[in-house]
Design a protein around this motif. Sequence first.
Motif, short mmCIF file in Angstrom:
data_model
loop_
_atom_site.label_atom_id
_atom_site.label_comp_id
_atom_site.label_asym_id
_atom_site.label_seq_id
_atom_site.Cartn_x
_atom_site.Cartn_y
_atom_site.Cartn_z
N PRO A 81 0.82 -1.23 0.00
CA PRO A 81 0.00 0.00 0.00
C PRO A 81 0.85 1.27 0.00
N LYS A 82 1.95 1.26 0.77
CA LYS A 82 2.84 2.42 0.81
C LYS A 82 3.53 2.62 -0.54
N ILE A 83 3.93 1.52 -1.17
CA ILE A 83 4.60 1.61 -2.47
C ILE A 83 3.63 2.15 -3.52
N ARG A 84 2.37 1.69 -3.45
CA ARG A 84 1.37 2.16 -4.41
C ARG A 84 1.14 3.67 -4.25
N LYS A 85 1.12 4.16 -3.03
CA LYS A 85 0.97 5.60 -2.81
C LYS A 85 2.15 6.37 -3.41
N ALA A 86 3.37 5.82 -3.25
CA ALA A 86 4.55 6.47 -3.82
C ALA A 86 4.48 6.49 -5.34
N ILE A 87 4.00 5.40 -5.94
CA ILE A 87 3.84 5.33 -7.40
C ILE A 87 2.84 6.39 -7.86
N ASN A 88 1.74 6.53 -7.13
CA ASN A 88 0.74 7.55 -7.49
C ASN A 88 1.31 8.96 -7.35
N ARG A 89 2.13 9.18 -6.31
CA ARG A 89 2.74 10.50 -6.12
C ARG A 89 3.69 10.83 -7.26
N GLU A 90 4.52 9.85 -7.66
CA GLU A 90 5.47 10.14 -8.74
C GLU A 90 4.75 10.32 -10.07
N HIS A 91 3.64 9.58 -10.27
CA HIS A 91 2.88 9.77 -11.51
C HIS A 91 2.28 11.17 -11.58
N LYS A 92 1.80 11.66 -10.45
CA LYS A 92 1.26 13.01 -10.40
C LYS A 92 2.35 14.04 -10.68
N LEU A 93 3.54 13.81 -10.12
CA LEU A 93 4.65 14.73 -10.33
C LEU A 93 5.13 14.70 -11.78
N VAL A 94 5.06 13.54 -12.43
CA VAL A 94 5.49 13.42 -13.82
C VAL A 94 4.67 14.34 -14.72
N ARG A 95 3.38 14.47 -14.44
CA ARG A 95 2.54 15.40 -15.23
C ARG A 95 3.11 16.81 -15.18
N LYS A 96 3.54 17.23 -13.99
CA LYS A 96 4.12 18.56 -13.81
C LYS A 96 5.47 18.68 -14.52
N ILE A 97 6.29 17.62 -14.43
CA ILE A 97 7.61 17.63 -15.07
C ILE A 97 7.46 17.73 -16.59
N ILE A 98 6.50 17.00 -17.15
CA ILE A 98 6.26 17.05 -18.60
C ILE A 98 5.92 18.48 -19.02
N HIS A 99 5.09 19.13 -18.23
CA HIS A 99 4.69 20.51 -18.54
C HIS A 99 5.85 21.49 -18.36
N ASP A 100 6.54 21.39 -17.20
CA ASP A 100 7.57 22.37 -16.86
C ASP A 100 8.80 22.27 -17.76
N TYR A 101 9.14 21.05 -18.19
CA TYR A 101 10.37 20.85 -18.96
C TYR A 101 10.12 20.50 -20.43
N ALA A 102 8.88 20.59 -20.87
CA ALA A 102 8.52 20.29 -22.26
C ALA A 102 9.03 18.92 -22.69
N ILE A 103 8.74 17.91 -21.87
CA ILE A 103 9.19 16.55 -22.12
C ILE A 103 8.43 15.96 -23.31
N GLU A 104 9.15 15.26 -24.22
CA GLU A 104 8.53 14.66 -25.40
C GLU A 104 8.66 13.14 -25.43
N GLY A 105 9.23 12.56 -24.39
CA GLY A 105 9.33 11.10 -24.31
C GLY A 105 9.82 10.70 -22.93
N ILE A 106 9.53 9.46 -22.55
CA ILE A 106 9.89 8.95 -21.21
C ILE A 106 10.55 7.59 -21.34
N ILE A 107 11.65 7.40 -20.61
CA ILE A 107 12.26 6.07 -20.43
C ILE A 107 12.34 5.82 -18.93
N SER A 108 11.54 4.89 -18.46
CA SER A 108 11.51 4.55 -17.04
C SER A 108 12.17 3.20 -16.83
#
Length: 349
Positions: A81-108
């Motif tokens: 459950p804690k790991i899932r919350k962290a995954i959701n937090r990073e996914h939410k932050l990724v939306r902001k990173i894509i916007h702020d840095y004009a990201i055009e692709g992701i390699i995770s």
Amino acid sequence: MKKRILVAPLNWGIGHATRCIPIINGLLDEGFDPIIASDGEALQLLKKEFKDLIFVELPSYNIRYSKTKSAFKWLLFLQLPKIRKAINREHKLVRKIIHDYAIEGIISDNRLGVYSSKVPSVFTTHQLTVLSGNTTKFSTFLHTCYIKKFNECWVPDFEGEPNLSGKLSHNFKSKELTIKYIGALSRLKKTETKPKNRFMVLLSGPEPQRSILEERLLDELKVLPGLIIFVRGKIEVEQVIVNQPPFAIYNFMEAEELQKHINNSDIIISRSGYTTIMDLAKLGKQAFFIPTPGQFEQEYLAKYLEKSKIAPYCEQDDFSLSQLNKSVNYSGFKSFENEIDFKQLFSLF
């Protein structure tokens, strides 16, 4: 303007970060602008390797690890459950990173929340099958549910025989995943040199098991003659070297120095982490593996390579000097020469 690609390795030891180094270099060579996102030691290591790039800190999963093999899996499951919350937090932050840095692709690299429906997203893993004993089907199902959110899944291994990961990334059937075998990833290069040292120790992985093995090896190997290069695998601000005969103890090494010392050593004693295996295969080295207790993946890889007569292993509690004598009966890794076609690979972006 160069296309910006977000590269995000998981902070689980430093293996995920180090195997992202050739991918980051490939992006630079092909005219992309990599933005690196991670946390902890993985982020620190990449900051040392790429001083001129932009870095973003992601939320930590804050996983706790057991001191005992028997409790390792169940402690991880309790933290889901804690790991899932962290995954959701990073996914939410990724939306902001894509916007702020004009990201055009992701390699995770194994960060399950670093994807987006707005830009092409790639998941890199050598574990299509996630071994967890009698819960392997369940853990594999959960993992696959996340990978389905990505456009492609890159497997750093060879599709046919021989390969380095065995059933972890082969014999896996799924119509829902676009899987590409890209060849093994290593930041290191083989040099033709006569080894000067008999043994080199490479430590890595999560605490407390990293420190437990460190103490065991320092105690057992201290009677050996000659110089033993001992890398503790602790990424810190400054490199520290302690001369404690027969050891030269380093807290960490950057790529060029690590490459030199591995090439200059006969036998590498290490965990059977997959990134280490790829590095040793690239350099054509002999190895002795001590898998992290309770990590099914490392235990499987150690057994797989022993069965293939490439390298011996023993469990952490069973290690002694006499175990190293088994190495004479194994071939060691045959160095591979595979050129990854990054131009074709990055055509997704």
